[in-house]
Motif scaffolding. Structure first.
Motif, PDB file in Angstrom:
ATOM      1  N   LYS A   1       2.291  -2.538 -18.689  1.00  0.00           N
ATOM      2  CA  LYS A   1       1.827  -3.245 -19.884  1.00  0.00           C
ATOM      3  C   LYS A   1       3.002  -3.857 -20.639  1.00  0.00           C
ATOM      4  O   LYS A   1       2.884  -4.936 -21.206  1.00  0.00           O
ATOM      5  N   GLN A   2       4.137  -3.174 -20.620  1.00  0.00           N
ATOM      6  CA  GLN A   2       5.319  -3.673 -21.304  1.00  0.00           C
ATOM      7  C   GLN A   2       5.776  -5.002 -20.713  1.00  0.00           C
ATOM      8  O   GLN A   2       6.137  -5.928 -21.431  1.00  0.00           O
ATOM      9  N   LEU A   3       5.765  -5.107 -19.392  1.00  0.00           N
ATOM     10  CA  LEU A   3       6.208  -6.330 -18.710  1.00  0.00           C
ATOM     11  C   LEU A   3       5.068  -7.307 -18.442  1.00  0.00           C
ATOM     12  O   LEU A   3       5.302  -8.429 -17.994  1.00  0.00           O
ATOM     13  N   ASN A   4       3.825  -6.854 -18.655  1.00  0.00           N
ATOM     14  CA  ASN A   4       2.642  -7.661 -18.364  1.00  0.00           C
ATOM     15  C   ASN A   4       2.646  -8.123 -16.900  1.00  0.00           C
ATOM     16  O   ASN A   4       2.439  -9.292 -16.600  1.00  0.00           O
ATOM     17  N   LYS A   5       2.910  -7.154 -16.000  1.00  0.00           N
ATOM     18  CA  LYS A   5       2.945  -7.462 -14.562  1.00  0.00           C
ATOM     19  C   LYS A   5       2.118  -6.446 -13.804  1.00  0.00           C
ATOM     20  O   LYS A   5       1.969  -5.295 -14.235  1.00  0.00           O
ATOM     21  N   THR A   6       1.612  -6.879 -12.641  1.00  0.00           N
ATOM     22  CA  THR A   6       0.705  -6.070 -11.831  1.00  0.00           C
ATOM     23  C   THR A   6       1.067  -6.176 -10.366  1.00  0.00           C
ATOM     24  O   THR A   6       1.559  -7.203  -9.900  1.00  0.00           O
ATOM     25  N   TYR A   7       0.799  -5.102  -9.630  1.00  0.00           N
ATOM     26  CA  TYR A   7       0.909  -5.095  -8.175  1.00  0.00           C
ATOM     27  C   TYR A   7      -0.415  -4.576  -7.624  1.00  0.00           C
ATOM     28  O   TYR A   7      -0.914  -3.540  -8.070  1.00  0.00           O
ATOM     29  N   ILE A   8      -0.987  -5.288  -6.669  1.00  0.00           N
ATOM     30  CA  ILE A   8      -2.235  -4.884  -6.033  1.00  0.00           C
ATOM     31  C   ILE A   8      -1.934  -4.520  -4.589  1.00  0.00           C
ATOM     32  O   ILE A   8      -1.255  -5.260  -3.880  1.00  0.00           O
ATOM     33  N   GLY A   9      -2.435  -3.373  -4.158  1.00  0.00           N
ATOM     34  CA  GLY A   9      -2.219  -2.933  -2.787  1.00  0.00           C
ATOM     35  C   GLY A   9      -3.350  -2.056  -2.303  1.00  0.00           C
ATOM     36  O   GLY A   9      -4.277  -1.739  -3.044  1.00  0.00           O
ATOM     37  N   TYR A  10      -3.274  -1.662  -1.030  1.00  0.00           N
ATOM     38  CA  TYR A  10      -4.230  -0.689  -0.512  1.00  0.00           C
ATOM     39  C   TYR A  10      -3.483   0.276   0.381  1.00  0.00           C
ATOM     40  O   TYR A  10      -2.417  -0.028   0.907  1.00  0.00           O
ATOM     41  N   HIS A  11      -4.041   1.458   0.499  1.00  0.00           N
ATOM     42  CA  HIS A  11      -3.415   2.513   1.292  1.00  0.00           C
ATOM     43  C   HIS A  11      -4.436   3.086   2.257  1.00  0.00           C
ATOM     44  O   HIS A  11      -5.563   3.389   1.866  1.00  0.00           O
ATOM     45  N   LEU A  12      -4.011   3.226   3.511  1.00  0.00           N
ATOM     46  CA  LEU A  12      -4.838   3.872   4.528  1.00  0.00           C
ATOM     47  C   LEU A  12      -4.339   5.297   4.682  1.00  0.00           C
ATOM     48  O   LEU A  12      -3.193   5.518   5.068  1.00  0.00           O
ATOM     49  N   GLU A  13      -5.164   6.252   4.322  1.00  0.00           N
ATOM     50  CA  GLU A  13      -4.764   7.655   4.322  1.00  0.00           C
ATOM     51  C   GLU A  13      -4.343   8.102   5.715  1.00  0.00           C
ATOM     52  O   GLU A  13      -5.034   7.855   6.697  1.00  0.00           O
ATOM     53  N   ASN A  14      -3.174   8.741   5.784  1.00  0.00           N
ATOM     54  CA  ASN A  14      -2.677   9.276   7.056  1.00  0.00           C
ATOM     55  C   ASN A  14      -2.086  10.672   6.889  1.00  0.00           C
ATOM     56  O   ASN A  14      -1.404  11.167   7.770  1.00  0.00           O
ATOM     57  N   GLY A  15      -2.319  11.282   5.737  1.00  0.00           N
ATOM     58  CA  GLY A  15      -1.841  12.630   5.510  1.00  0.00           C
ATOM     59  C   GLY A  15      -0.403  12.727   5.033  1.00  0.00           C
ATOM     60  O   GLY A  15       0.117  13.807   4.813  1.00  0.00           O
ATOM     61  N   LYS A  16       0.274  11.601   4.878  1.00  0.00           N
ATOM     62  CA  LYS A  16       1.670  11.593   4.450  1.00  0.00           C
ATOM     63  C   LYS A  16       1.770  11.109   3.002  1.00  0.00           C
ATOM     64  O   LYS A  16       0.911  10.375   2.522  1.00  0.00           O
ATOM     65  N   ALA A  17       2.840  11.530   2.323  1.00  0.00           N
ATOM     66  CA  ALA A  17       3.080  11.069   0.960  1.00  0.00           C
ATOM     67  C   ALA A  17       3.218   9.550   0.972  1.00  0.00           C
ATOM     68  O   ALA A  17       3.770   8.975   1.907  1.00  0.00           O
ATOM     69  N   TYR A  18       2.739   8.906  -0.073  1.00  0.00           N
ATOM     70  CA  TYR A  18       2.745   7.451  -0.129  1.00  0.00           C
ATOM     71  C   TYR A  18       3.236   6.996  -1.491  1.00  0.00           C
ATOM     72  O   TYR A  18       2.771   7.470  -2.519  1.00  0.00           O
ATOM     73  N   PHE A  19       4.183   6.093  -1.502  1.00  0.00           N
ATOM     74  CA  PHE A  19       4.770   5.600  -2.737  1.00  0.00           C
ATOM     75  C   PHE A  19       4.512   4.116  -2.938  1.00  0.00           C
ATOM     76  O   PHE A  19       5.160   3.479  -3.744  1.00  0.00           O
ATOM     77  N   GLY A  20       3.593   3.532  -2.190  1.00  0.00           N
ATOM     78  CA  GLY A  20       3.326   2.106  -2.280  1.00  0.00           C
ATOM     79  C   GLY A  20       4.205   1.337  -1.300  1.00  0.00           C
ATOM     80  O   GLY A  20       5.108   1.893  -0.686  1.00  0.00           O
ATOM     81  N   SER A  21       3.932   0.038  -1.170  1.00  0.00           N
ATOM     82  CA  SER A  21       4.691  -0.776  -0.213  1.00  0.00           C
ATOM     83  C   SER A  21       5.195  -2.082  -0.815  1.00  0.00           C
ATOM     84  O   SER A  21       5.232  -3.104  -0.141  1.00  0.00           O
ATOM     85  N   PRO A  22       5.589  -2.075  -2.077  1.00  0.00           N
ATOM     86  CA  PRO A  22       6.082  -3.330  -2.656  1.00  0.00           C
ATOM     87  C   PRO A  22       7.432  -3.726  -2.074  1.00  0.00           C
ATOM     88  O   PRO A  22       8.207  -2.877  -1.638  1.00  0.00           O
ATOM     89  N   THR A  23       7.705  -5.022  -2.079  1.00  0.00           N
ATOM     90  CA  THR A  23       9.007  -5.521  -1.652  1.00  0.00           C
ATOM     91  C   THR A  23       9.784  -6.100  -2.831  1.00  0.00           C
ATOM     92  O   THR A  23      10.949  -6.448  -2.679  1.00  0.00           O
ATOM     93  N   ASP A  24       9.162  -6.192  -3.991  1.00  0.00           N
ATOM     94  CA  ASP A  24       9.818  -6.715  -5.177  1.00  0.00           C
ATOM     95  C   ASP A  24      10.810  -5.684  -5.717  1.00  0.00           C
ATOM     96  O   ASP A  24      10.447  -4.542  -5.979  1.00  0.00           O
ATOM     97  N   THR A  25      12.060  -6.089  -5.876  1.00  0.00           N
ATOM     98  CA  THR A  25      13.108  -5.145  -6.286  1.00  0.00           C
ATOM     99  C   THR A  25      12.884  -4.600  -7.694  1.00  0.00           C
ATOM    100  O   THR A  25      13.199  -3.439  -7.967  1.00  0.00           O
ATOM    101  N   GLU A  26      12.332  -5.402  -8.586  1.00  0.00           N
ATOM    102  CA  GLU A  26      12.048  -4.910  -9.942  1.00  0.00           C
ATOM    103  C   GLU A  26      11.029  -3.775  -9.897  1.00  0.00           C
ATOM    104  O   GLU A  26      11.219  -2.735 -10.526  1.00  0.00           O
ATOM    105  N   LEU A  27       9.951  -3.963  -9.149  1.00  0.00           N
ATOM    106  CA  LEU A  27       8.921  -2.928  -9.053  1.00  0.00           C
ATOM    107  C   LEU A  27       9.448  -1.688  -8.340  1.00  0.00           C
ATOM    108  O   LEU A  27       9.174  -0.562  -8.767  1.00  0.00           O
ATOM    109  N   ILE A  28      10.212  -1.873  -7.288  1.00  0.00           N
ATOM    110  CA  ILE A  28      10.788  -0.726  -6.570  1.00  0.00           C
ATOM    111  C   ILE A  28      11.647   0.095  -7.528  1.00  0.00           C
ATOM    112  O   ILE A  28      11.572   1.327  -7.549  1.00  0.00           O
ATOM    113  N   SER A  29      12.424  -0.569  -8.339  1.00  0.00           N
ATOM    114  CA  SER A  29      13.262   0.122  -9.321  1.00  0.00           C
ATOM    115  C   SER A  29      12.410   0.877 -10.334  1.00  0.00           C
ATOM    116  O   SER A  29      12.711   2.020 -10.690  1.00  0.00           O
ATOM    117  N   LEU A  30      11.344   0.266 -10.813  1.00  0.00           N
ATOM    118  CA  LEU A  30      10.464   0.918 -11.778  1.00  0.00           C
ATOM    119  C   LEU A  30       9.761   2.140 -11.185  1.00  0.00           C
ATOM    120  O   LEU A  30       9.612   3.161 -11.860  1.00  0.00           O
TER     121      LEU A  30
END
Length: 91
Positions: free
Chosen positions: A16-45
């Protein structure tokens, strides 16, 4: 980390602070999941425990349903060309 309890899920990460959004989907495979963004700002956040990110699970469903919903949501806002989205493609 996104805990999905063995379900495929469509999700949205928002700052909300940056007014930015990332939309994704995850296929459950039993492993921990942290998302799959490639944007460096989002990865840092995502790595920052003090970031103002909000995770919203939008819907659960089959792989095909989640891919289609992602495609529709990203194209609706033209996410790849929209400065308010971290997504690099429209699905």
């Amino acid at each position: 980390m996104i805990a999905l309890n063995k379900h495929n899920a469509k999700y949205k990460i928002t700052s909300k602070q940056l007014n930015k959004t990332y939309i994704g989907y995850h296929l459950e495979n039993g492993k921990a999941y942290f998302g799959s963004p490639t944007d460096t700002e989002l990865i840092s956040l995502i790595s920052d425990p003090n970031a103002d990110l909000v995770l919203e699970i939008i819907e659960y469903g089959s792989k095909l349903e989640m891919r289609q919903l992602e495609y529709e949501m990203l194209n609706e806002v033209d996410a790849r060309n929209n400065p308010n989205y971290w997504n690099k493609t429209n699905g």
